[in-house]
Design a protein around this motif. Structure first.
Motif, mmCIF file in Angstrom:
data_model
loop_
_atom_site.group_PDB
_atom_site.id
_atom_site.type_symbol
_atom_site.label_atom_id
_atom_site.label_comp_id
_atom_site.label_asym_id
_atom_site.label_seq_id
_atom_site.Cartn_x
_atom_site.Cartn_y
_atom_site.Cartn_z
ATOM 1 N N VAL A 25 0.843 -1.196 0.000
ATOM 2 C CA VAL A 25 0.000 0.000 0.000
ATOM 3 C C VAL A 25 0.878 1.244 0.000
ATOM 4 O O VAL A 25 2.074 1.183 0.320
ATOM 5 C CB VAL A 25 -0.954 0.060 1.225
ATOM 6 C CG1 VAL A 25 -1.941 -1.081 1.222
ATOM 7 C CG2 VAL A 25 -0.187 0.112 2.526
ATOM 8 N N GLU A 26 0.248 2.350 -0.352
ATOM 9 C CA GLU A 26 0.905 3.652 -0.261
ATOM 10 C C GLU A 26 -0.008 4.576 0.533
ATOM 11 O O GLU A 26 -1.208 4.654 0.258
ATOM 12 C CB GLU A 26 1.138 4.224 -1.651
ATOM 13 C CG GLU A 26 1.798 5.594 -1.631
ATOM 14 C CD GLU A 26 1.956 6.147 -3.025
ATOM 15 O OE1 GLU A 26 2.986 5.869 -3.650
ATOM 16 O OE2 GLU A 26 1.005 6.830 -3.480
ATOM 17 N N CYS A 27 0.560 5.230 1.516
ATOM 18 C CA CYS A 27 -0.180 6.206 2.317
ATOM 19 C C CYS A 27 0.421 7.578 2.054
ATOM 20 O O CYS A 27 1.642 7.732 2.004
ATOM 21 C CB CYS A 27 -0.054 5.883 3.811
ATOM 22 S SG CYS A 27 -0.758 4.297 4.295
ATOM 23 N N ARG A 28 -0.439 8.547 1.890
ATOM 24 C CA ARG A 28 0.006 9.922 1.664
ATOM 25 C C ARG A 28 -0.398 10.754 2.868
ATOM 26 O O ARG A 28 -1.566 10.743 3.295
ATOM 27 C CB ARG A 28 -0.646 10.480 0.407
ATOM 28 C CG ARG A 28 -0.286 11.909 0.134
ATOM 29 C CD ARG A 28 -1.110 12.433 -1.027
ATOM 30 N NE ARG A 28 -0.872 13.839 -1.173
ATOM 31 C CZ ARG A 28 -0.488 14.395 -2.298
ATOM 32 N NH1 ARG A 28 -0.347 13.671 -3.381
ATOM 33 N NH2 ARG A 28 -0.276 15.686 -2.352
ATOM 34 N N TYR A 29 0.568 11.474 3.414
ATOM 35 C CA TYR A 29 0.336 12.341 4.564
ATOM 36 C C TYR A 29 0.689 13.771 4.185
ATOM 37 O O TYR A 29 1.732 14.020 3.584
ATOM 38 C CB TYR A 29 1.226 11.917 5.748
ATOM 39 C CG TYR A 29 0.907 10.561 6.293
ATOM 40 C CD1 TYR A 29 -0.059 10.396 7.269
ATOM 41 C CD2 TYR A 29 1.583 9.433 5.845
ATOM 42 C CE1 TYR A 29 -0.352 9.140 7.787
ATOM 43 C CE2 TYR A 29 1.288 8.175 6.351
ATOM 44 C CZ TYR A 29 0.330 8.039 7.323
ATOM 45 O OH TYR A 29 0.045 6.805 7.825
ATOM 46 N N ASP A 30 -0.189 14.696 4.495
ATOM 47 C CA ASP A 30 0.080 16.122 4.346
ATOM 48 C C ASP A 30 0.099 16.723 5.736
ATOM 49 O O ASP A 30 -0.898 16.654 6.461
ATOM 50 C CB ASP A 30 -0.990 16.806 3.482
ATOM 51 C CG ASP A 30 -0.889 16.379 2.019
ATOM 52 O OD1 ASP A 30 0.232 16.364 1.489
ATOM 53 O OD2 ASP A 30 -1.932 16.055 1.428
ATOM 54 N N ASP A 31 1.246 17.283 6.106
ATOM 55 C CA ASP A 31 1.442 17.829 7.452
ATOM 56 C C ASP A 31 1.120 16.799 8.529
ATOM 57 O O ASP A 31 0.541 17.117 9.567
ATOM 58 C CB ASP A 31 0.595 19.089 7.668
ATOM 59 C CG ASP A 31 1.108 20.279 6.868
ATOM 60 O OD1 ASP A 31 2.344 20.417 6.768
ATOM 61 O OD2 ASP A 31 0.278 21.039 6.357
ATOM 62 N N GLY A 32 1.449 15.540 8.276
ATOM 63 C CA GLY A 32 1.234 14.476 9.253
ATOM 64 C C GLY A 32 -0.182 13.930 9.299
ATOM 65 O O GLY A 32 -0.485 13.074 10.115
ATOM 66 N N ILE A 33 -1.065 14.417 8.419
ATOM 67 C CA ILE A 33 -2.461 13.965 8.388
ATOM 68 C C ILE A 33 -2.663 13.069 7.178
ATOM 69 O O ILE A 33 -2.295 13.440 6.058
ATOM 70 C CB ILE A 33 -3.425 15.162 8.327
ATOM 71 C CG1 ILE A 33 -3.243 16.031 9.579
ATOM 72 C CG2 ILE A 33 -4.871 14.708 8.189
ATOM 73 C CD1 ILE A 33 -3.943 17.368 9.502
ATOM 74 N N LEU A 34 -3.239 11.899 7.382
ATOM 75 C CA LEU A 34 -3.482 10.966 6.284
ATOM 76 C C LEU A 34 -4.469 11.586 5.299
ATOM 77 O O LEU A 34 -5.581 11.951 5.666
ATOM 78 C CB LEU A 34 -4.041 9.642 6.815
ATOM 79 C CG LEU A 34 -4.336 8.586 5.757
ATOM 80 C CD1 LEU A 34 -3.046 8.039 5.171
ATOM 81 C CD2 LEU A 34 -5.160 7.454 6.352
ATOM 82 N N THR A 35 -4.040 11.710 4.039
ATOM 83 C CA THR A 35 -4.917 12.272 3.004
ATOM 84 C C THR A 35 -5.128 11.311 1.843
ATOM 85 O O THR A 35 -5.932 11.595 0.958
ATOM 86 C CB THR A 35 -4.349 13.597 2.452
ATOM 87 O OG1 THR A 35 -3.045 13.354 1.899
ATOM 88 C CG2 THR A 35 -4.288 14.653 3.535
ATOM 89 N N GLY A 36 -4.415 10.179 1.841
ATOM 90 C CA GLY A 36 -4.599 9.220 0.760
ATOM 91 C C GLY A 36 -4.131 7.836 1.165
ATOM 92 O O GLY A 36 -3.193 7.681 1.948
ATOM 93 N N PHE A 37 -4.826 6.834 0.634
ATOM 94 C CA PHE A 37 -4.476 5.436 0.880
ATOM 95 C C PHE A 37 -4.825 4.664 -0.376
ATOM 96 O O PHE A 37 -5.928 4.812 -0.908
ATOM 97 C CB PHE A 37 -5.276 4.874 2.064
ATOM 98 C CG PHE A 37 -5.065 3.401 2.305
ATOM 99 C CD1 PHE A 37 -4.031 2.963 3.110
ATOM 100 C CD2 PHE A 37 -5.890 2.462 1.708
ATOM 101 C CE1 PHE A 37 -3.826 1.607 3.336
ATOM 102 C CE2 PHE A 37 -5.694 1.104 1.920
ATOM 103 C CZ PHE A 37 -4.658 0.678 2.739
ATOM 104 N N ARG A 38 -3.884 3.875 -0.894
ATOM 105 C CA ARG A 38 -4.192 3.056 -2.068
ATOM 106 C C ARG A 38 -3.360 1.789 -2.052
ATOM 107 O O ARG A 38 -2.232 1.758 -1.558
ATOM 108 C CB ARG A 38 -3.974 3.831 -3.357
ATOM 109 C CG ARG A 38 -2.525 4.108 -3.687
ATOM 110 C CD ARG A 38 -2.395 4.906 -4.972
ATOM 111 N NE ARG A 38 -1.001 5.056 -5.321
ATOM 112 C CZ ARG A 38 -0.395 4.374 -6.279
ATOM 113 N NH1 ARG A 38 -1.063 3.501 -6.995
ATOM 114 N NH2 ARG A 38 0.881 4.562 -6.531
#
Length: 97
Positions: free
Chosen positions: A77-90
């Motif tokens: 999986v790939e997780c995207r964090y903006d400023d430490g907040i999860l904004t994407g998961f795929r």
């Protein structure tokens, strides 16, 4: 500033470690019953649109699937964090073929 540099580096490392752990937990929660063992975690080298964006890649292996079966054993999986907040998961590999 130089005196604070090691302290700040420690904070950044702790934040990244937390994101790595959270992404692995999300992978396991996103596929209940998958019995996934995390086998690798890393910060992605992919370019991001902002210095505040962090991409985390987590790989895992489903323990309840034999190698070579019809269902994918290795998952990622790939997780995207903006400023430490999860904004994407795929899912980048699996959980099904």
């Amino acid at each position: 500033c130089l005196a604070l540099a090691p302290l700040l580096q420690g904070c950044v490392s702790a934040l990244h470690g937390t994101m790595l752990d959270r992404c692995g937990q999300l992978m396991q929660q996103a596929f209940p019953g998958g019995d996934i063992k995390v086998t690798g975690r890393r910060l992605s080298a992919a370019p991001t649109p902002s210095v505040a964006t962090t991409l985390v890649e987590v790989r895992g292996q489903r323990r309840n699937i034999r190698p070579g079966g019809l269902v994918r054993r290795d998952v990622a999986v790939e997780c995207r964090y903006d400023d430490g907040i999860l904004t994407g998961f795929r899912w980048t590999a699996g959980p099904v073929r």
